[in-house]
Design an enzyme around this catalytic site. Structure first.
Site, PDB file in Angstrom:
ATOM      1  CE  LYS A 286      -4.079   1.843   0.317  1.00 44.65           C
ATOM      2  NZ  LYS A 286      -5.037   1.647  -0.857  1.00 44.65           N
TER       3      LYS A 286
ATOM      4  CG  ASP B 123      -4.530 -13.300   7.793  1.00 49.95           C
ATOM      5  OD1 ASP B 123      -4.970 -14.516   7.498  1.00 49.95           O
ATOM      6  OD2 ASP B 123      -4.691 -12.806   8.841  1.00 49.95           O
TER       7      ASP B 123
ATOM      8  CG  ASP C 185      -6.660  -0.514  -2.868  1.00 53.27           C
ATOM      9  OD1 ASP C 185      -5.437  -0.904  -3.360  1.00 53.27           O
ATOM     10  OD2 ASP C 185      -6.821   0.614  -2.723  1.00 53.27           O
TER      11      ASP C 185
ATOM     12  CG  ASP D  16      -8.213 -17.090   4.668  1.00 55.66           C
ATOM     13  OD1 ASP D  16      -7.273 -17.944   4.537  1.00 55.66           O
ATOM     14  OD2 ASP D  16      -8.826 -17.009   5.400  1.00 55.66           O
TER      15      ASP D  16
END
Ligand code: NAD
Length: 356
Positions: free
Chosen positions: A191, A247, A223, A251
């Site tokens: 980011k 993380d 994002d 997923d």
């Protein structure tokens, strides 16, 4: 080649799917003329039953003396009421600490015959074959934290994100090594438009990339990466990222395939340390003992172990090809689609083994 493999099958379906992974490894040993010696270790709930703790030092000794750890899954209702200090899941945290695992690798490969099992449209998931390389021991989850009440009486909380140059370099090198063995493309996710940590991350990753001239490096904001994983996952080869972003993204990527039963992972530390290979899912107590658990995640974990820890690329690919051939016809219920033949955990292992 002779290799000693410590095997921690763990609890519930861990025990069932591990049998099939061992079966497949034995077939590989026979076909490629290797010798695999298996050392069973107690981990998680099984260890609590045996030693009263989720990881006993005698078992850690066996693991440290082996060439790799093939791990199953741990935990489940049987140990729901044990003291919180000795819960089965603590066994994994202790293992990671002992093995110094700072890198977590989660491959997501969508086999052509399973595109229908995904919740995403098949034209989008088709051809997806990526690995998320996540930093595991630094960043915001391990930064300085503080909670308190400020001067005007408001409660506040602070979690800080820190990465050192050394931490970024070592995870970047893992990602570049992985990319070198694959399609040689890395997308580093950060980011950078907002965080100083990300500015440093980007700079250091660029510096490391000079050591790997054959690997193409690109950068993406987190994002956008979350969107791209759903919009166009096949554009990725290796995704390199920090602890918190990894993380979330690993997923997100994991649902592309439709079942946890297809997802393997690896956790590794410095070169020379024992690395750990395990399914991404848990011990699935809801289906344990029914013979319906999908053993493929465990078998793919074994395939990763051959490739990464033992440098047995051909053997590792032989397993993936055998899985590919098997699922054209045979499926456990979690990946079943119309026209396929439903099989048990054991039958799936038998067919994969036969196809090697
Ligand atoms: P889970 O991953 O065990 O199960 C989630 C769902 O996925 C269940 O419906 C299960 O049946 C299904 N599933 C998982 N693996 C499958 C397979 N191989 N084949 C077919 N279906 C499969 O998660 P949970 O139910 O939240 O947790 C159960 C236990 O596992 C808990 O004690 C948890 O703490 C533990 N856990 C362990 C690990 C680990 O050992 N690394 C990871 C996650 C959870």
């Amino acid at each position: 080649m002779k290799k000693i493999i410590s095997v921690g099958a763990g609890d519930y379906i861990g025990q069932e799917v591990m049998l099939e992974a061992i079966k497949v490894l034995n077939k590989i040993a026979k076909k490629f003329n290797h010798e695999f010696e298996f050392e069973n270790v107690f981990v998680g709930g099984a260890s609590i039953d045996e030693f009263g703790v989720p990881l006993h030092k005698s078992q850690m000794e066996i693991i440290n003396n082996s060439d790799a750890l093939l791990f199953g899954s741990i935990g489940g209702p049987k140990w729901d009421n044990v003291d919180s200090n000795i819960r089965p899941e603590k066994g994994i945290l202790e293992l990671r600490k002992n093995l110094g695992t700072f890198a977590n690798l989660r491959p997501v490969k969508i086999f052509d015959d399973l595109v229908e099992a995904s919740t995403i449209k098949k034209d989008i998931v088709k051809g997806t074959d990526l690995v998320v390389v996540r930093e595991l021991t630094g960043g915001i989850y391990f930064g300085k934290r503080e909670t308190g009440v400020d001067q005007i009486g408001q409660r506040y909380a602070i979690d800080s994100m820190k990465y050192t140059e050394k931490e970024i370099k070592r995870i970047a090198r893992v990602a570049f090594e992985v990319a070198n063995k694959r399609r040689k493309k890395i997308c580093s996710v950060d980011k950078e438009n907002v965080l100083d940590v990300s500015k440093l991350w980007r700079k250091v990753v660029e510096e490391v990339s000079v050591e790997y001239p054959d690997v193409e490096l690109s950068h993406m904001y987190v994002d956008n990466a979350a969107m791209q994983l759903i919009l166009n996952p096949s554009q990725f080869d290796v995704i390199l990222t920090g602890n918190m972003f990894g993380d979330i993204l690993s997923d997100t990527a994991s649902v592309l395939g439709g079942s946890l039963g297809m997802l393997a992972s690896a956790s590794m530390g410095e070169k020379g340390n024992v690395a750990m290979y395990e399914p991404s899912g848990g011990s699935a107590p809801d289906i344990a003992g029914k013979g319906i658990a999908n053993p493929i995640a465990q078998i793919l974990s074994a395939s990763m172990m051959l490739d990464i820890s033992f440098d047995m690329k051909e053997e590792s690919e032989a397993i993936i090809d055998a899985i590919d051939a098997t699922i054209k016809t045979y499926r456990t219920p979690d990946i079943y689609t119309e026209g396929a033949i439903k099989v048990t955990t054991k039958q799936m292992g038998d067919f994969i083994s036969k196809n090697i």
